[in-house]
Design an enzyme around this catalytic site. Sequence first.
Site, PDB file in Angstrom:
ATOM      1  N   SER A 230      -0.858   2.357  -1.498  1.00  0.00           N
ATOM      2  CA  SER A 230      -0.962   3.415  -2.485  1.00  0.00           C
ATOM      3  C   SER A 230      -2.326   3.340  -3.199  1.00  0.00           C
ATOM      4  O   SER A 230      -3.360   3.409  -2.541  1.00  0.00           O
ATOM      5  CB  SER A 230       0.215   3.305  -3.450  1.00  0.00           C
ATOM      6  OG  SER A 230       0.414   4.480  -4.161  1.00  0.00           O
ATOM      7  N   ASP A 458       5.256  11.808   2.614  1.00  0.00           N
ATOM      8  CA  ASP A 458       5.048  10.896   1.489  1.00  0.00           C
ATOM      9  C   ASP A 458       4.892  11.720   0.207  1.00  0.00           C
ATOM     10  O   ASP A 458       4.034  12.592   0.134  1.00  0.00           O
ATOM     11  CB  ASP A 458       3.785  10.054   1.737  1.00  0.00           C
ATOM     12  CG  ASP A 458       3.629   8.917   0.740  1.00  0.00           C
ATOM     13  OD1 ASP A 458       3.863   9.130  -0.465  1.00  0.00           O
ATOM     14  OD2 ASP A 458       3.247   7.811   1.163  1.00  0.00           O
ATOM     15  N   HIS A 486       7.465   6.787   0.549  1.00  0.00           N
ATOM     16  CA  HIS A 486       6.116   6.365   0.228  1.00  0.00           C
ATOM     17  C   HIS A 486       5.735   5.123   1.025  1.00  0.00           C
ATOM     18  O   HIS A 486       6.466   4.134   1.020  1.00  0.00           O
ATOM     19  CB  HIS A 486       6.050   6.071  -1.267  1.00  0.00           C
ATOM     20  CG  HIS A 486       4.679   5.777  -1.787  1.00  0.00           C
ATOM     21  ND1 HIS A 486       3.550   6.412  -1.328  1.00  0.00           N
ATOM     22  CD2 HIS A 486       4.255   4.913  -2.750  1.00  0.00           C
ATOM     23  CE1 HIS A 486       2.500   5.959  -1.981  1.00  0.00           C
ATOM     24  NE2 HIS A 486       2.897   5.040  -2.833  1.00  0.00           N
TER      25      HIS A 486
END
Length: 516
Positions: A230, A458, A486
């Site tokens: 991320s 996502d 995610h």
Amino acid sequence: MSKRTLIVAVVTVWALVLAGAVGVGVVLLRGDDSDGKGSEEAGDTVTTKGPDGRSLEDFYDQEITWTRCGSNECGTLEVPIDYQQPGEGSIELAVERTKATGDRIGSLVVNPGGPGAPGTDTAKDADFYFADALRAAYDIVGFDPRGTGDSAPVDCLTDEALDAYVAADPDPDTPEEVKEATENSERFWTGCEARSGAVGGHVSTVEAARDMDVLRAALGEDQLDYFGFSYGTRLGATYAELFPDKVGRMALDGAVDPSLSARDGALSQAKGFETALRSYIQSCVDDGGCFLGDSVDAGLKTIKDLLAGIDAKPLETGDREGRDLTVGLAFYGLILPLYSEDNWPYLDDGLQKALKGDGSTLLLLADFYGSRENGRYTDNSLEAISVINCLDDPWSITPDEVPDNFAEFEQASPTFGDVFAWGLTACNGIPFTATDEPDLEIDGSGAAPIMVLGTTRDPATPYEEAVAMAEQLESAVLVTRDGDGHTAYNKSNSCIDDAVHAYLIDGTVPEDGLTC
């Protein structure tokens, strides 16, 4: 519901954009034995050392003294507050590692995202984040990036004030709510300046990337092997730009587009969460007898009507502190389970109860989102994420300008668009200015091959951003996971996991464009 049971990943660099003040939020995994510092205490935990005239080389020459912490080893790394003036003071970063269980290759530095998530937790919970093969080959090394966790944490609000801040309406639709949002923002930034001190202006991504190179040297590694998730992909890409010759094997999962402006990033994420919510409802409809309705549109209307009802009258929760479920808390409770398909049953439970007037599960999910346990915040992630993001890109608009953005944001996300549009005010009033290459452009020229991973649905880091990062990094190869949730690694997709392990363990670069 235990922390171990609720399986979540972390939010992207752009995070969740909230009304006027809340700005950006974070979702992170914490172990049940967390010992993080809450925001009430964080102002007292910023430890800095005064001017001492040291050179940057002095920091590079240090060695970490490791001590036992549970089943792992912990230590601290000293870094300059300001890399432009390394002799003018320093801070200590918390570091934790879990030793390789097999034939050791070296150290794998990891970052879970945020920004704001304490990375030591990733080492503490290495058996949850990483497969056996990776833990056998590497010492997993997590660190709390500057300004987060136990690394000179920034502080902006007391726990009581943070409760009110999070509970506020993320889409203020009356003059009174707009006034409240504006005042919340002012209190937040005034508090950051008063409670964080000098470190508040030195928690940028560029500075955190420089810290990683000092960490690399202290670990005795010639090159940095790195796995970032991320926001951690932005951190890794920034490292590759600053230190291309030091890049070893680097995997960037749930990648963000480092070239996006704050506004375009908010638009991208608004669209991502809309896609994720529709996928969740479609699954419910496909299973038959969906409690939300017999179509995706019907399900979306049910959820929007529920949120509107909570906005008008918060739901009772039975919380021992007497807290009701406000629309702000309901928003967090709705958003969090979209990070992983494994969490959809919790969203089912939360919505079903809320539709019957019980906000208890959605409140529990919202508290998990904010790292709130037993009436206190276990880390400063909700504060750090705003400071880091706004230091990286301080652009913002005023509340009066928000309505001009509704149409475009509602087109990207009919359900969440107005919330993300209000988030464009988040950095309004930030008292800090980045001093270390604030306009850095990233292409990673000269770096070894970098593995970029993206997931097609996502919510937090939409797939298009992974494509963009792979295009911008000159040595990148793109690997795609076709799925929900995610990030891509360790999500029961053997094709993805095999490709990651072949690359990080054996050095076999995957084929560019591999789709799993």
